[in-house]
Write a protein that holds these residues in place. Structure first.
Motif, PDB file in Angstrom:
ATOM      1  N   ASP A  14      49.783  31.888  42.072  1.00 40.06           N
ATOM      2  CA  ASP A  14      49.086  31.314  43.219  1.00 40.06           C
ATOM      3  C   ASP A  14      48.806  32.377  44.276  1.00 40.06           C
ATOM      4  O   ASP A  14      49.558  33.346  44.413  1.00 40.06           O
ATOM      5  N   GLU A  15      47.728  32.176  45.044  1.00 39.98           N
ATOM      6  CA  GLU A  15      47.461  33.076  46.168  1.00 39.98           C
ATOM      7  C   GLU A  15      48.652  33.050  47.117  1.00 39.98           C
ATOM      8  O   GLU A  15      49.231  31.998  47.384  1.00 39.98           O
ATOM      9  N   GLY A  16      49.030  34.232  47.597  1.00 40.38           N
ATOM     10  CA  GLY A  16      50.173  34.351  48.489  1.00 40.38           C
ATOM     11  C   GLY A  16      51.495  34.433  47.767  1.00 40.38           C
ATOM     12  O   GLY A  16      52.551  34.424  48.397  1.00 40.38           O
ATOM     13  N   GLU A  17      51.468  34.527  46.440  1.00 39.96           N
ATOM     14  CA  GLU A  17      52.691  34.586  45.628  1.00 39.96           C
ATOM     15  C   GLU A  17      52.714  35.863  44.793  1.00 39.96           C
ATOM     16  O   GLU A  17      51.721  36.591  44.723  1.00 39.96           O
ATOM     17  N   HIS A  36      49.356  38.268  44.191  1.00 39.66           N
ATOM     18  CA  HIS A  36      48.037  37.651  44.324  1.00 39.66           C
ATOM     19  C   HIS A  36      47.845  37.404  45.814  1.00 39.66           C
ATOM     20  O   HIS A  36      48.397  36.463  46.385  1.00 39.66           O
ATOM     21  N   SER A  37      47.093  38.271  46.426  1.00 40.56           N
ATOM     22  CA  SER A  37      46.919  38.223  47.869  1.00 40.56           C
ATOM     23  C   SER A  37      46.053  37.040  48.287  1.00 40.56           C
ATOM     24  O   SER A  37      45.267  36.511  47.501  1.00 40.56           O
ATOM     25  N   ASP A  38      46.195  36.666  49.565  1.00 40.26           N
ATOM     26  CA  ASP A  38      45.364  35.583  50.087  1.00 40.26           C
ATOM     27  C   ASP A  38      43.902  35.999  50.216  1.00 40.26           C
ATOM     28  O   ASP A  38      43.049  35.186  50.529  1.00 40.26           O
ATOM     29  N   ASN A  39      43.590  37.290  49.938  1.00 41.28           N
ATOM     30  CA  ASN A  39      42.194  37.720  49.892  1.00 41.28           C
ATOM     31  C   ASN A  39      41.630  37.580  48.474  1.00 41.28           C
ATOM     32  O   ASN A  39      40.507  37.985  48.201  1.00 41.28           O
ATOM     33  N   GLY A  40      42.447  37.011  47.558  1.00 45.21           N
ATOM     34  CA  GLY A  40      42.007  36.753  46.193  1.00 45.21           C
ATOM     35  C   GLY A  40      42.213  37.898  45.215  1.00 45.21           C
ATOM     36  O   GLY A  40      41.996  37.745  44.019  1.00 45.21           O
ATOM     37  N   TRP A  60      56.500  38.292  52.265  1.00 42.60           N
ATOM     38  CA  TRP A  60      55.356  37.541  52.757  1.00 42.60           C
ATOM     39  C   TRP A  60      54.106  38.385  52.576  1.00 42.60           C
ATOM     40  O   TRP A  60      54.052  39.537  53.002  1.00 42.60           O
ATOM     41  N   GLU A  62      50.100  38.997  53.243  1.00 41.35           N
ATOM     42  CA  GLU A  62      48.985  38.682  54.129  1.00 41.35           C
ATOM     43  C   GLU A  62      47.931  39.762  53.966  1.00 41.35           C
ATOM     44  O   GLU A  62      48.207  40.942  54.213  1.00 41.35           O
TER      45      GLU A  62
END
Length: 114
Positions: A14-17, A36-40, A60, A62
């Protein structure tokens, strides 16, 4: 170039994981965290924080940074650069590719060589 290791399908992280590839599988001295960054985008770093023995995969995420869960040292996911105290030493970044819906890790290959 090192042979790639298929670590997961894209939708399994998952994004952020992050997930951890153990050192024996990776053929490295340290486990490798695949983020998997929150930027995809997907990134990979040695898993152990260079400041203290903590798993960066538990940190964390970001953008293109990860924050250590113990003392909040931050590292660039693209390069492994230590971005703030208390970490003074960079960590190692590894190449990650996404192809055919899967995430591939290339241990000991710089992402800058992609």
């Amino acid at each position: 170039m090192s042979e790639g290791i298929r670590v997961a399908d894209v939708d399994e992280i998952d994004e952020g994981e992050a997930l951890t590839v153990d050192a024996e599988t990776a053929g490295t001295a340290d486990d490798i965290a695949v983020f998997h960054s929150d930027n995809g985008r997907f990134y990979a770093l040695n898993d152990t924080c260079t400041h203290e023995d903590a798993s960066l995969a538990d940190g964390w995420i970001e953008g293109d940074e990860v924050e250590c869960p113990v003392h909040s040292a931050r590292f660039c996911l693209r390069t492994g650069e230590a971005l703030c105290l208390p970490a003074l030493t960079n960590t190692k970044a590894h190449r990650v590719d996404v192809r055919d819906g899967a995430v591939w890790l290339y241990p000991n290959v710089s992402p800058l060589d992609a």
